[in-house]
Write an enzyme that holds these catalytic residues in place. Structure first.
Site, PDB file in Angstrom:
ATOM      1  N   HIS A  19     -19.291  15.854 -11.222  1.00  0.00           N
ATOM      2  CA  HIS A  19     -18.920  15.537  -9.919  1.00  0.00           C
ATOM      3  C   HIS A  19     -19.490  15.650  -9.223  1.00  0.00           C
ATOM      4  CE1 HIS A  19     -15.861  15.408  -5.903  1.00  0.00           C
ATOM      5  NE2 HIS A  19     -14.973  15.134  -7.362  1.00  0.00           N
TER       6      HIS A  19
ATOM      7  N   ASP B 199     -13.713  20.887  -6.392  1.00  0.00           N
ATOM      8  CA  ASP B 199     -13.750  19.836  -6.147  1.00  0.00           C
ATOM      9  C   ASP B 199     -14.946  19.535  -5.750  1.00  0.00           C
ATOM     10  OD1 ASP B 199     -13.170  17.343  -6.190  1.00  0.00           O
ATOM     11  OD2 ASP B 199     -12.468  16.913  -4.651  1.00  0.00           O
TER      12      ASP B 199
ATOM     13  N   GLU C 208     -18.549  10.603  -5.028  1.00  0.00           N
ATOM     14  CA  GLU C 208     -17.636  10.061  -5.407  1.00  0.00           C
ATOM     15  C   GLU C 208     -16.299  10.304  -5.196  1.00  0.00           C
ATOM     16  OE1 GLU C 208     -12.791  10.903  -7.427  1.00  0.00           O
ATOM     17  OE2 GLU C 208     -14.088  11.978  -6.354  1.00  0.00           O
ATOM     18  N   GLU C 209     -16.630  11.256  -3.834  1.00  0.00           N
ATOM     19  CA  GLU C 209     -15.055  11.266  -2.274  1.00  0.00           C
ATOM     20  C   GLU C 209     -15.324   9.853  -1.743  1.00  0.00           C
ATOM     21  OE1 GLU C 209     -13.283  13.425  -2.944  1.00  0.00           O
ATOM     22  OE2 GLU C 209     -14.045  15.157  -3.660  1.00  0.00           O
TER      23      GLU C 209
ATOM     24  N   ASP D  38     -12.448  17.053 -13.512  1.00  0.00           N
ATOM     25  CA  ASP D  38     -12.448  16.652 -11.827  1.00  0.00           C
ATOM     26  C   ASP D  38     -11.212  17.028 -11.659  1.00  0.00           C
ATOM     27  OD1 ASP D  38     -12.875  15.938  -9.186  1.00  0.00           O
ATOM     28  OD2 ASP D  38     -13.143  14.117  -9.500  1.00  0.00           O
TER      29      ASP D  38
ATOM     30  N   HIS E 135      -9.539  19.307  -0.658  1.00  0.00           N
ATOM     31  CA  HIS E 135      -9.727  18.839   0.545  1.00  0.00           C
ATOM     32  C   HIS E 135      -9.676  19.689   1.860  1.00  0.00           C
ATOM     33  CE1 HIS E 135      -9.524  14.007  -2.040  1.00  0.00           C
ATOM     34  NE2 HIS E 135     -11.022  15.042  -2.213  1.00  0.00           N
TER      35      HIS E 135
HETATM   36 ZN   LIG Z   1     -12.490  15.446  -7.245  1.00  0.00          ZN
END
Ligand SMILES: [Zn+2]
Length: 470
Positions: free
Chosen positions: A308, A320, A354-355, A382, A453
């Protein structure tokens, strides 16, 4: 195999695994969804095995994927859905895949456009407080959170360890307060190699905690960061408001600050001043990048290789998931480099959103519904850039032996594991739900959730293989 090598972080190595399985599915015509029981030996001609090994070596020798991660994370930067950087990343990946000779389409989506604002927290009342002082709390707004008033809000904090405790306290003890869900990420489980499972155990508090707290009259909701950082970093992530509860501001606090608040609360009253000023802008147009390397014999039959393109905004989205996009791009790049033409079409997809919404994955499943019977497999990477261990396969049990010869090839680099799972990576889950065999790249995630994140999801977490060029 020595252990150091086995767990070495390596983008080039990760890319190889995806390439191999994709190559196999295409060139060998692996019947994961039909003709099961066919003699698996027939699927692996000596030529196919030789091509898979060529791909393996070429991936190990290449820095292409690393250079893509570097560009996406260092040059373009964080790519939150709706941002200018996300837009630029779509153009970049589309141009690069065109340059490789793929047929590229941009498939339009309308995506949420949430923008972070100021975010501060300070304890303004607590036991033992020195006069005229406060304590700073490290926190970050969760994606989708509504703002506090511009000047912030101040309220007493109440800590709960699970939803049952919240329920037991009830409105009487929660109304007008800030609820802190102090549920610990299981670092031990992550250290044992099951970071994804550890994450799955607690991420629900981040997603639905605010509405649960609001039903009891809370004025704001905090969640202990869902992740393993021990550097006083807050981990952001998506949250979702339920229709039947007031929308209250919601943030993640660092695990250290969750411990601090919980500890002070044992001694007496704690009040927090919280300011969050994010904005929810109107939905914005964006795209999945869908790029085909057409099959030579059955071009209508598709194998998806994907990652993603969007990321959270605190770091630069290197692990990520620029890493996953780069792996997918390298799949096509290596086939081109080696002049290998797959029998089926390899479809590289850089998913959007995606997030915080999964609009990309859902839209693809809806718009391609009539072609999904021709989708032979979907792969998504991912889980960062750690050493690949193998695959998590959402396939029927009798498909597993068909993958075994690929695992034999991957064994030489410690990537031979295959684990059957009931779920799969987020973007491919909507098509997996409609029967497309789905594979998540299973990687070493022992450190992944320390950065996931956070502001520390940056390029230095991705290492180029030390075997490169050797
Ligand atoms: Zn991800």
């Amino acid at each position: 195999m020595n252990k150091g090598t086995h767990f070495e972080t390596s983008r080039a190595r990760a890319s190889k695994v995806c390439v191999l399985l994709a190559g196999l599915l295409l060139s060998g015509g692996l019947p994961l969804r039909a003709q099961q029981g066919q003699n698996q030996q027939n699927l692996y001609s000596p030529q196919l095995v030789s091509e898979l090994k060529q791909l393996q070596q070429a991936a190990l020798d290449s820095d292409y994927a690393y250079r893509q991660v570097s560009h996406l994370s260092n040059n373009i930067g964080p790519r939150l859905t709706g941002s200018l950087q996300a837009e630029r990343a779509v153009e970049y990946v589309a141009d690069e895949l065109k340059r490789l000779g793929l047929e590229v389409k941009l498939e339009k989506l309308m995506v949420p456009h949430w923008v972070r604002g100021a975010e501060t927290g300070e304890l303004v009342e607590y036991p033992g407080q020195a006069p005229q002082t406060t304590q700073k709390i490290v926190l970050t707004a969760l994606g989708g959170s509504v703002p506090t008033p511009a000047e912030g809000l101040t309220a007493e904090v109440v800590v709960v360890n699970d939803f049952d405790e919240l329920q037991a306290l009830g409105r009487e003890k929660v109304a007008g307060k800030i609820v802190l869900f102090n549920v610990k990420f299981d670092r031990q489980m992550a250290a044992q190699g099951y970071g994804g499972d550890a994450y799955g155990q607690v991420s629900g508090y981040r997603v639905v905690g605010a509405s649960a707290a609001a039903r009891q009259g809370a004025v704001a909701s905090l969640v202990r960061s869902v992740g393993g950082s021990q550097n006083r970093l807050a981990h952001t992530g998506a949250m979702r408001y339920a229709d039947d509860a007031p929308r209250i501001p919601s943030a993640a606090v660092s695990s250290e600050d969750a411990d601090l608040i919980a500890s002070l609360l044992k001694e007496g009253k704690v009040r927090l001043h919280l300011t969050l000023t994010p904005k929810q802008l109107p939905d914005a147009p964006s795209y999945n990048v869908v790029a085909d390397l057409k099959g030579s014999e059955r071009p209508e039959e598709v194998v998806i290789v994907s990652g993603h393109l969007d990321s959270w905004d605190l770091g630069t989205g290197a692990i990520d998931d620029a890493a996953g996009v780069a792996v997918a791009m390298q799949t096509a790049q290596l086939l081109k480099q080696l002049n290998l033409r797959p029998r089926r079409t390899i479809r590289v997809i850089a998913w959007m959103n995606e997030e915080n919404g999964l609009v990309g994955g859902r839209t693809y499943a809806r718009e391609h519904a009539s072609e999904l019977a021709n989708h032979y497999a979907a792969i998504e990477s991912d889980r960062g850039a750690g050493h690949p261990l193998g695959f998590e396969a959402m396939v029927s049990p009798d498909a597993l032996p068909m993958i075994a010869p690929v695992s034999d090839i991957l064994r030489s680099q410690g990537a031979e594991l295959v684990r059957r799972t009931e779920g799969t990576e987020a973007d491919i889950s909507p098509i997996a739900a409609q029967g497309v065999p789905a594979f998540g790249l299973w990687q070493d995630t022992r450190t992944y959730f320390n950065y996931h994140h956070t502001a520390a999801d940056t390029l230095d977490k991705v290492s180029l293989s030390s075997t490169l060029g050797s």
